[in-house]
Design a protein around this motif. Sequence first.
Motif, PDB file in Angstrom:
ATOM      1  N   UNK A 215      59.633  39.000  44.003  1.00 26.75           N
ATOM      2  CA  UNK A 215      61.062  38.831  43.719  1.00 26.75           C
ATOM      3  C   UNK A 215      61.465  39.595  42.467  1.00 26.75           C
ATOM      4  N   UNK A 216      60.617  39.548  41.443  1.00 27.76           N
ATOM      5  CA  UNK A 216      60.912  40.280  40.200  1.00 27.76           C
ATOM      6  C   UNK A 216      60.924  41.789  40.424  1.00 27.76           C
ATOM      7  N   UNK A 217      60.076  42.281  41.305  1.00 32.21           N
ATOM      8  CA  UNK A 217      60.064  43.717  41.585  1.00 32.21           C
ATOM      9  C   UNK A 217      61.401  44.171  42.178  1.00 32.21           C
ATOM     10  N   UNK A 218      61.945  43.391  43.096  1.00 33.54           N
ATOM     11  CA  UNK A 218      63.236  43.743  43.682  1.00 33.54           C
ATOM     12  C   UNK A 218      64.360  43.642  42.657  1.00 33.54           C
ATOM     13  N   UNK A 219      64.214  42.736  41.716  1.00 30.71           N
ATOM     14  CA  UNK A 219      65.239  42.555  40.691  1.00 30.71           C
ATOM     15  C   UNK A 219      65.175  43.647  39.632  1.00 30.71           C
TER      16      UNK A 219
END
Length: 335
Positions: A215-219
């Motif tokens: 999720x952090x990678x997409x953010x």
Amino acid sequence: MHAGRSYSFTEFLLWTRRPLYALILLDVTLVALYQLGGLHWLAVPWNVIFMLGTSVALIAGFKNTQTYNRLWEAQQVWASITAASRAWGTMCRDHVGHPGQTRRLVYRHLGWLTALRYQMRESRPWETQQQLPNVEYRKHYQVPEKVRTLDVELIKYVSPEERSRILGVSSKATEVLSLQGEALRALLDDGLLPPASFAELQRALRDLHEQQARSERLKNYPYPRQYAVINVIFVRILCLLLPLGMIDLLAPMNDTVGGAMAGHMLWLAIPLSVLVSWMYAALDQVGESSANPFEGGANDIPISQLCGTIERDLRQLLDERDVPEQQEPASPIVL
């Protein structure tokens, strides 16, 4: 996420009206310069526009495919988080030999979900929510993370000491998982958690770390800026040259068409080029608004609603009787 039937044409037209105004002004000016100002050298061969339009269509299609893939991946990540959360609640209930400790583990997990969704709603320089069309459209919905602060929400799930520790670090969701690991180790040392169950819960905790990282990678990593900027540049070049190509296409008809349009066919270049240019500009705007699935836009993944659903499921798993029913959203836009 729009949870209704669809956006209406009026909504979409209002959302994209500013590029439309600019296109109308541009096309009227260019056609008037050719027709009334006698600047016939402005005409561009239609074959050139055809080749340019084909190239721009391919680039725009590539961008929209990639931004949709980002949106789809975000949906998969949070579906996995939902499944892992339910599994975590079940394992805590079945493996931990103390109801009070089970409740603390489950509620601390709810604190992790809260910290993660607030982390996903933080602003990034490349996001589009400060653009005027998106600012205007936010009158149709509210972003829960912008209404209530994280510290107020966390106190429902963790102790004041843990809340202070979580708020004191930059990666708050990671700190909550660290607290979970410490709690599991303490339960193992106190004999409230068998070694085999401890290993199983540690594996579940590692899976939550992995889902958070996805999720952090997409953010934190945007759609590549080099592809984003080249799409904008090419669309603008097409919108500038398209009416000039329409002039080249329609000019020969001035002498062949009779009736009221005799000698005035060039003016049709304005509505035709505005329509085609608006389609390309709107496609680019849609792609840009879909590239960041957690920014608080109308097309976001509904992480706030998903966290509310998970909370209800886990609290019912603990046999709590005061769990509120899910309320119907006041707007078709669900976050």
